[in-house]
Each structure stands twice: as C-alpha cells, then as structure tokens.
Write an enzyme that holds these catalytic residues in place. Structure first.
Site, PDB file in Angstrom:
ATOM      1  N   ALA A  10       0.995  -1.032  -0.180  1.00 28.46           N
ATOM      2  CA  ALA A  10      -0.034   0.123   0.147  1.00 28.46           C
ATOM      3  C   ALA A  10       0.802   1.115   0.171  1.00 28.46           C
ATOM      4  O   ALA A  10       0.611   2.200   0.704  1.00 28.46           O
ATOM      5  CB  ALA A  10      -0.982   0.144   0.975  1.00 28.46           C
ATOM      6  N   GLY A  12       1.819   2.935  -2.612  1.00 31.26           N
ATOM      7  CA  GLY A  12       1.910   4.184  -3.710  1.00 31.26           C
ATOM      8  C   GLY A  12       0.772   5.012  -3.524  1.00 31.26           C
ATOM      9  O   GLY A  12      -0.154   4.967  -2.678  1.00 31.26           O
ATOM     10  N   ARG A  16      -2.290   9.318 -10.267  1.00 27.54           N
ATOM     11  CA  ARG A  16      -3.276   9.510 -11.103  1.00 27.54           C
ATOM     12  C   ARG A  16      -4.646   9.700 -10.607  1.00 27.54           C
ATOM     13  O   ARG A  16      -5.675  10.132 -11.053  1.00 27.54           O
ATOM     14  CB  ARG A  16      -3.223   8.220 -12.288  1.00 27.54           C
ATOM     15  CG  ARG A  16      -2.114   8.318 -13.246  1.00 27.54           C
ATOM     16  CD  ARG A  16      -2.258   7.174 -14.272  1.00 27.54           C
ATOM     17  NE  ARG A  16      -1.408   6.164 -13.666  1.00 27.54           N
ATOM     18  CZ  ARG A  16      -1.398   5.051 -14.046  1.00 27.54           C
ATOM     19  NH1 ARG A  16      -2.211   4.756 -15.170  1.00 27.54           N
ATOM     20  NH2 ARG A  16      -0.916   3.951 -13.748  1.00 27.54           N
ATOM     21  N   GLY A 142       2.206  -8.281 -16.507  1.00 22.57           N
ATOM     22  CA  GLY A 142       3.229  -9.372 -16.722  1.00 22.57           C
ATOM     23  C   GLY A 142       2.679 -10.610 -17.193  1.00 22.57           C
ATOM     24  O   GLY A 142       1.637 -10.963 -16.948  1.00 22.57           O
ATOM     25  N   ASN A 228      -5.953   2.619 -10.701  1.00 27.21           N
ATOM     26  CA  ASN A 228      -4.943   3.515 -11.000  1.00 27.21           C
ATOM     27  C   ASN A 228      -5.650   5.113 -11.029  1.00 27.21           C
ATOM     28  O   ASN A 228      -5.036   5.931 -10.813  1.00 27.21           O
ATOM     29  CB  ASN A 228      -4.303   3.337 -12.137  1.00 27.21           C
ATOM     30  CG  ASN A 228      -3.573   2.056 -12.266  1.00 27.21           C
ATOM     31  OD1 ASN A 228      -2.776   1.867 -11.222  1.00 27.21           O
ATOM     32  ND2 ASN A 228      -3.727   1.231 -12.959  1.00 27.21           N
ATOM     33  N   ARG A 317     -29.974   9.087   9.066  1.00 26.97           N
ATOM     34  CA  ARG A 317     -28.470   9.446   9.472  1.00 26.97           C
ATOM     35  C   ARG A 317     -28.062   8.664  10.663  1.00 26.97           C
ATOM     36  O   ARG A 317     -28.689   7.948  11.388  1.00 26.97           O
ATOM     37  CB  ARG A 317     -28.217  11.035   9.722  1.00 26.97           C
ATOM     38  CG  ARG A 317     -28.755  11.586   8.414  1.00 26.97           C
ATOM     39  CD  ARG A 317     -28.903  13.140   8.798  1.00 26.97           C
ATOM     40  NE  ARG A 317     -27.607  13.692   9.435  1.00 26.97           N
ATOM     41  CZ  ARG A 317     -27.467  14.658   9.913  1.00 26.97           C
ATOM     42  NH1 ARG A 317     -28.564  15.506  10.258  1.00 26.97           N
ATOM     43  NH2 ARG A 317     -26.269  15.074  10.618  1.00 26.97           N
ATOM     44  N   TYR A 350     -38.228  16.675  11.468  1.00 29.29           N
ATOM     45  CA  TYR A 350     -36.495  16.542  11.862  1.00 29.29           C
ATOM     46  C   TYR A 350     -36.568  15.995  13.165  1.00 29.29           C
ATOM     47  O   TYR A 350     -36.959  16.635  14.165  1.00 29.29           O
ATOM     48  CB  TYR A 350     -35.734  17.727  11.538  1.00 29.29           C
ATOM     49  CG  TYR A 350     -34.291  17.455  12.142  1.00 29.29           C
ATOM     50  CD1 TYR A 350     -33.368  16.506  11.641  1.00 29.29           C
ATOM     51  CD2 TYR A 350     -33.909  18.167  13.428  1.00 29.29           C
ATOM     52  CE1 TYR A 350     -32.144  16.353  12.146  1.00 29.29           C
ATOM     53  CE2 TYR A 350     -32.732  17.914  13.962  1.00 29.29           C
ATOM     54  CZ  TYR A 350     -31.658  17.066  13.270  1.00 29.29           C
ATOM     55  OH  TYR A 350     -30.365  16.711  13.788  1.00 29.29           O
ATOM     56  N   TYR A 371     -30.118  21.802  18.535  1.00 33.57           N
ATOM     57  CA  TYR A 371     -28.748  22.511  18.745  1.00 33.57           C
ATOM     58  C   TYR A 371     -28.837  24.021  19.132  1.00 33.57           C
ATOM     59  O   TYR A 371     -29.777  24.682  18.521  1.00 33.57           O
ATOM     60  CB  TYR A 371     -28.086  22.531  17.324  1.00 33.57           C
ATOM     61  CG  TYR A 371     -26.652  22.962  17.061  1.00 33.57           C
ATOM     62  CD1 TYR A 371     -25.473  22.604  17.894  1.00 33.57           C
ATOM     63  CD2 TYR A 371     -26.565  23.899  15.952  1.00 33.57           C
ATOM     64  CE1 TYR A 371     -24.410  23.049  17.650  1.00 33.57           C
ATOM     65  CE2 TYR A 371     -25.050  24.466  15.838  1.00 33.57           C
ATOM     66  CZ  TYR A 371     -24.202  23.892  16.641  1.00 33.57           C
ATOM     67  OH  TYR A 371     -22.892  24.621  16.568  1.00 33.57           O
TER      68      TYR A 371
HETATM   69  C1  UD1 Z   1       2.573  -5.300 -11.542  1.00 36.40           C
HETATM   70  C2  UD1 Z   1       3.088  -6.521 -11.921  1.00 36.40           C
HETATM   71  C3  UD1 Z   1       2.587  -7.246 -13.066  1.00 36.40           C
HETATM   72  C4  UD1 Z   1       1.122  -7.674 -12.905  1.00 36.40           C
HETATM   73  C5  UD1 Z   1       0.580  -6.259 -12.485  1.00 36.40           C
HETATM   74  C6  UD1 Z   1      -1.127  -6.459 -12.102  1.00 36.40           C
HETATM   75  C7  UD1 Z   1       5.624  -6.466 -10.876  1.00 36.40           C
HETATM   76  C8  UD1 Z   1       6.946  -5.895 -11.447  1.00 36.40           C
HETATM   77  N1  UD1 Z   1       4.680  -6.428 -11.939  1.00 36.40           N
HETATM   78  O1  UD1 Z   1       2.785  -4.463 -12.715  1.00 36.40           O
HETATM   79  O2  UD1 Z   1       3.223  -8.495 -13.412  1.00 36.40           O
HETATM   80  O3  UD1 Z   1       0.559  -7.991 -14.084  1.00 36.40           O
HETATM   81  O4  UD1 Z   1       1.232  -5.698 -11.249  1.00 36.40           O
HETATM   82  O5  UD1 Z   1      -1.479  -5.470 -11.873  1.00 36.40           O
HETATM   83  O6  UD1 Z   1       5.292  -6.648  -9.900  1.00 36.40           O
HETATM   84  N2  UD1 Z   1       4.344  -0.495  -5.070  1.00 36.40           N
HETATM   85  C9  UD1 Z   1       5.014  -0.314  -4.124  1.00 36.40           C
HETATM   86  N3  UD1 Z   1       6.195   0.033  -4.102  1.00 36.40           N
HETATM   87  C10 UD1 Z   1       6.962  -0.062  -5.142  1.00 36.40           C
HETATM   88  C11 UD1 Z   1       6.435  -0.382  -6.520  1.00 36.40           C
HETATM   89  C12 UD1 Z   1       5.014  -0.506  -6.465  1.00 36.40           C
HETATM   90  O7  UD1 Z   1       4.220  -0.228  -3.208  1.00 36.40           O
HETATM   91  O8  UD1 Z   1       7.997   0.219  -5.144  1.00 36.40           O
HETATM   92  C13 UD1 Z   1       2.796  -0.965  -5.493  1.00 36.40           C
HETATM   93  C14 UD1 Z   1       2.193  -0.012  -6.444  1.00 36.40           C
HETATM   94  O9  UD1 Z   1       1.899   1.347  -5.559  1.00 36.40           O
HETATM   95  C15 UD1 Z   1       1.123  -0.452  -6.821  1.00 36.40           C
HETATM   96  C16 UD1 Z   1       1.726  -2.247  -7.014  1.00 36.40           C
HETATM   97  O10 UD1 Z   1       2.611  -2.102  -6.098  1.00 36.40           O
HETATM   98  O11 UD1 Z   1      -0.181  -0.715  -5.975  1.00 36.40           O
HETATM   99  C17 UD1 Z   1       1.807  -2.472  -8.113  1.00 36.40           C
HETATM  100  O12 UD1 Z   1       2.805  -1.608  -8.885  1.00 36.40           O
HETATM  101  P1  UD1 Z   1       2.979  -1.120 -10.151  1.00 36.40           P
HETATM  102  O13 UD1 Z   1       4.167  -0.470 -10.329  1.00 36.40           O
HETATM  103  O14 UD1 Z   1       1.891  -0.557 -10.560  1.00 36.40           O
HETATM  104  O15 UD1 Z   1       3.226  -2.720 -10.893  1.00 36.40           O
HETATM  105  P2  UD1 Z   1       2.503  -3.073 -12.318  1.00 36.40           P
HETATM  106  O16 UD1 Z   1       3.330  -2.278 -13.520  1.00 36.40           O
HETATM  107  O17 UD1 Z   1       1.220  -2.582 -12.432  1.00 36.40           O
HETATM  108 CA    CA Z   2      -0.493  -1.295 -11.610  1.00 40.11          CA
END
Ligand code: UD1
Ligand code: CA
Length: 453
Positions: A10, A12, A16, A142, A228, A317, A350, A371
């Site tokens: 978590a 990232g 975007r 991948g 994303n 609520r 209310y 209130y």
């Molecule tokens: C990654 C996989 C890919 C797969 C895809 C599925 C790798 C190298 N690639 O690619 O094979 O098909 O997910 O969605 O694993 N993150 C971190 N720290 C980092 C890098 C990333 O916390 O240093 C987190 C990002 O915030 C994100 C997730 O890991 O939530 C995936 O990283 P991202 O760079 O988006 O990998 P993808 O290119 O999507």
């Molecule tokens: Ca991704």
C-alpha cells in the site's frame, strides 16, 4: 494448511488519482480499498498481517488497525519496485514458519476463496504459487511463461518479446510463497530491467533456480483488477454493486429495480425486505425482516427493526434506531435518535438527538431543536404521546408519556405525563371583517378611477 502471513502493498500514493489522500484509502461501496483487501485477508485467519506503506501515511495505519488491530507496518521510503516493497516485511516476518501471501492494497475485489486456493497450492514440491488470469487485453500486465502446469517466469510488458506479448495469461501480482524460500531468494533480485526496478515477479525465475516448482492458480480478471485512476475506481464500484445486488436478492430481499439500489460493503438485510427504486445504503446499516424501504431514501449508520416502513424520501442518518413496525415517512430526517416500537413520523419532520417512545405519533412539521449554536441537546418523548403538527421541541426537554401537544406549539419546559400542552398566540376572530375590508378597498379603487376619467 501451513500458517499464513499477509503482506499488503500500500505504498503507492497513486498520482493518477489526483488526490490528497493515499490511493488505497479511496472507497468502493463505502469501504476503503485497503479495508476490502484486509477483510478478505482476515477471513483467511492469517497469523500475521504486514502493511507496507509509503512515507507520511498516518491514515493508512489507522485504517488498517481498524480492521486488524494487531497489524504490523513497514515503511517503504523509496519506490524501488514491487520486489523491494515486499522486502520491507523482512523484520516483521523474521522467524515466521509458513506461507506468505502478497496482496495489492489497490485491488479490492479479490475474494477470500481465491486467496485460500492460491495458498493451498503450496506444498513440499511447490514452495511458490502465482495467481493468473486470462486478460481481455493483456497490454501492461506481466505475462506468464509456463510449461505444462508449472510457471517458469513472468515477463513484464516492457521486457517482453513480440511473441511473449501475445500471451494472454497474465500475472495478477498475488503470490504465495514459503517464508523461508522468500528470504532466501529475495536478496537475489536485480533491477537490471526496462524499468530499473526490483520486480517481485522475478521471484518465479529465482524459485525455479532454487529447485522448487511454481504452481499456478487462476481467477477472473475483474477479481484482481487494480485501480489507478477515478475512472477505474468507478468501474470496480459498478462491479461491486452488481455483486451486492445479486447477493441481496439471493438472501431474500426484493429489489424492484436492482440497478438503482446502492449498498455499502457492510449493509445487512433481513428476510422479505422490499427495496423500491433509488435507495442508497451508506455504511453501517442493519435492516430487520419484513421491512419496506420506499423509493428515494438515503440511509446510513442506522438499525431498522422488523416490520418498519421507511420512506419514500426518508433520510436516516448515523445513530438512528427505528423500532419494530415504526413508520418514517416522506421528508423525514432522523439522526442519533431512537424511535420506539410502532411510533410514527410520517411527514416533513426532523428528529435529532431524541428518544421517541413506543406508539407515539409525531405530527407533520415537527422539529427537535437540538442545537443551541454551541451544543447538542436531548429531546425525550414518552410512550403514546401525540405531538401536533408544526411543534418545535426546544431541547433539552422531556415530554411525559400519554401527553398531547397542540399543533404549532413551542415546547421549552418538561411536560408531565397525560397532560395537554398548548403554546401559541391567542386566536382572534372578527366576524364580517373581511367583507367590510373588501368593500372599503373597492370604494377607494372606484374613487381613484373616477378621478382619472
Ligand atoms: C505489477 C506486476 C505485473 C502484474 C500487475 C498486475 C511487477 C513487477 N509487475 O505490474 O506483473 O501483471 O502488477 O496489476 O510486480 N508498489 C509499491 N512500491 C513499489 C512499487 C510498487 O508499493 O516500489 C505498489 C504500487 O503502488 C502498486 C503495486 O505495487 O499498488 C503495483 O505496482 P506497479 O508499479 O503498478 O506494477 P505494475 O506495472 O502494475
Ligand atoms: Ca499497477
């Protein structure tokens, strides 16, 4: 099955998303994506949960602790790749004997059963397993390099040859791996690739080198779809809602127009509940059996007991508790209030910070003035009270059981039981006054017209 530890990525920020809050805190069905993933993980009964977060994300820690109180954390200061992110869990997993599952904090639809099946692939021969799916459009994912049932490698989009790019079996990113093997091979990851990152996916190749087979589990593409940007967030929301509507109907609720009813991840409906169109359930709603929720109602943080009727156009609520067979009608707002069994507030009212006794009737236009500009105060209405239309109850105030309040009253003092309370200016009636007024007005008008002529 071996004991489980979860590593949730978590870190990232999610540029975007164009947001001030970390991506994983954005919500699907009223629950953060991180919380969805942790709930799925929790169902597996994992012995350890480690969340890898980015710098300065106190909200992520708080959210994770809300689901898993003894959750562990590790900060990834620099974003050097998914493999590097998982390596941050080293200290937390030191000495752990069992299987490690890695999860994405931004892929909230994954099901506990799928994760369980992935973890179950681990045995003496297969000390690692990966979760894959057939992609509609594999671009960006991948690709799985397989031989029979064994996975040999995963090739990232940028590193793939034209032939490899044609492979549609893609990596979800979820892996299961024996903890001992993980820490044996993770130091061998290299960043000599197109992105210059330490790829988690390279563990497959390294596991094969370490003479263990890598097993393959599969699931639907939607289940592992990540978010994303906000458009993708809305796609997953729609998917989640579709599933929630299906589940509600399967559980015995009638949804007249399912596509217009929105649920939260924690909404609970009883049997024989009928929900009319355009109803929104925010977080924290529990609905008993035989409840009718009429069109255009907005409900959150509310418990509705069996047989109650809500709406149309009701707003419930947080803190509302609606008693058995009670009626809450159109343009009625209830907040932090207990409505007794069989009580009714049918129109334009209310009720906030209040207790309404069983069998009481709240007339149209009644307002609890809770209130004073500084603090909130309580209104306590006993059982079988009749509150006349357009009454203002100035809290704190109590109305004794069995009392009647005359329409349009302003109640500022306690009313003893079985009393009548009337507070309104004296009614003055002047018979014939209107007729005389009209004739005077007409005479003046006629005189004016004559003067002009
Ligand atoms: C990654 C996989 C890919 C797969 C895809 C599925 C790798 C190298 N690639 O690619 O094979 O098909 O997910 O969605 O694993 N993150 C971190 N720290 C980092 C890098 C990333 O916390 O240093 C987190 C990002 O915030 C994100 C997730 O890991 O939530 C995936 O990283 P991202 O760079 O988006 O990998 P993808 O290119 O999507
Ligand atoms: Ca991704």
């Amino acid at each position: 099955m071996a004991e489980l530890a979860l590593v949730v990525l978590a870190a990232g920020m999610g540029t975007r998303m164009k947001s001030a809050i970390p991506k994983v805190l954005h919500k699907i069905a009223g629950r953060s994506m991180l919380s969805h993933v942790l709930h799925a993980g929790k169902e597996l009964g994992a012995a350890k949960v480690v969340v890898i977060h980015g710098p300065d994300m106190p909200g992520v820690l708080q959210e994770a602790r809300g689901v898993i109180p003894n959750c562990q954390f590790s900060e990834q200061r620099e974003r050097l790749g998914t493999g590097h992110a998982v390596s941050m869990a080293k200290e937390a997993l030191a000495g752990f004997k069992g299987t490690v599952l890695t999860l994405w904090g931004d892929a909230p639809l994954v099901k506990a059963d799928t994760l369980r099946a992935l973890a179950a692939k681990i045995d003496a021969k297969h000390r690692m397993a990966v979760l894959a799916f057939e992609a509609e459009n594999p671009f960006g994912y991948g690709r799985m390099i397989t031989k029979g049932k064994a996975v040999l490698d995963i090739r990232e989009q940028l590193d793939a040859s034209p032939a490899e790019r044609k492979i549609r079996l893609c990596n979800s990113g979820y892996i299961a791996i024996d903890n001992e093997l993980l820490w044996q091979i993770i130091p061998k990851l290299s960043n000599k690739n197109a992105k210059g990152e330490f790829y988690l996916t390279d563990l497959v190749k390294l596991a094969n080198k370490a003479k263990t087979k890598v097993a393959l589990a599969t699931c639907d593409e939607m289940e592992v779809a990540g978010v994303n940007d906000r458009a993708q967030l809305s796609v997953l929301e729609r998917e989640y809602q579709r599933e929630a509507r299906r589940a509600a109907m399967a559980g015995g609720a009638t949804l007249i127009d399912p596509d217009t009813v929105y649920f939260s991840a924690d909404t609970k409906l009883g049997k024989d509940v009928v929900v009319e169109p355009n109803v929104f359930f925010g977080p924290g709603v529990v609905v008993g059996d035989d409840v009718e929720i009429l069109a255009n109602s907005h409900i959150e943080g509310t418990v509705i007991s069996s047989g109650a009727r809500i709406g149309p156009f009701a707003r419930l609520r947080p803190g509302a508790e609606i008693g058995e067979n009670a009626h809450i009608g159109n343009f009625v707002e209830v907040k932090k209030a207990v409505i007794g069994k069989g009580a009714k507030a049918n129109h334009l009212t209310y009720i906030g910070d209040a207790v309404v006794g069983a069998g009481s009737n709240i007339g149209a236009g009644t307002i609890t003035c809770n209130y004073d500009g500084y603090e909130k105060h309580l209104t306590e209405i006993g059982e079988n009270v009749f509150v006349g239309s357009n009454t203002s109850l100035v809290a704190p105030v109590k109305v004794g059981a069995g009392s009647n309040i005359a329409a349009s009253s302003v109640i500022t003092r306690e009313i003893p039981p079985d009393s009548l309370a009337v507070s309104r200016p004296e009614l003055i009636i002047k018979e014939g006054w209107a007729k005389r007024y009209r004739s005077v007005k007409k005479a003046l008008k006629d005189a004016k017209a004559k003067g002009k002529g």
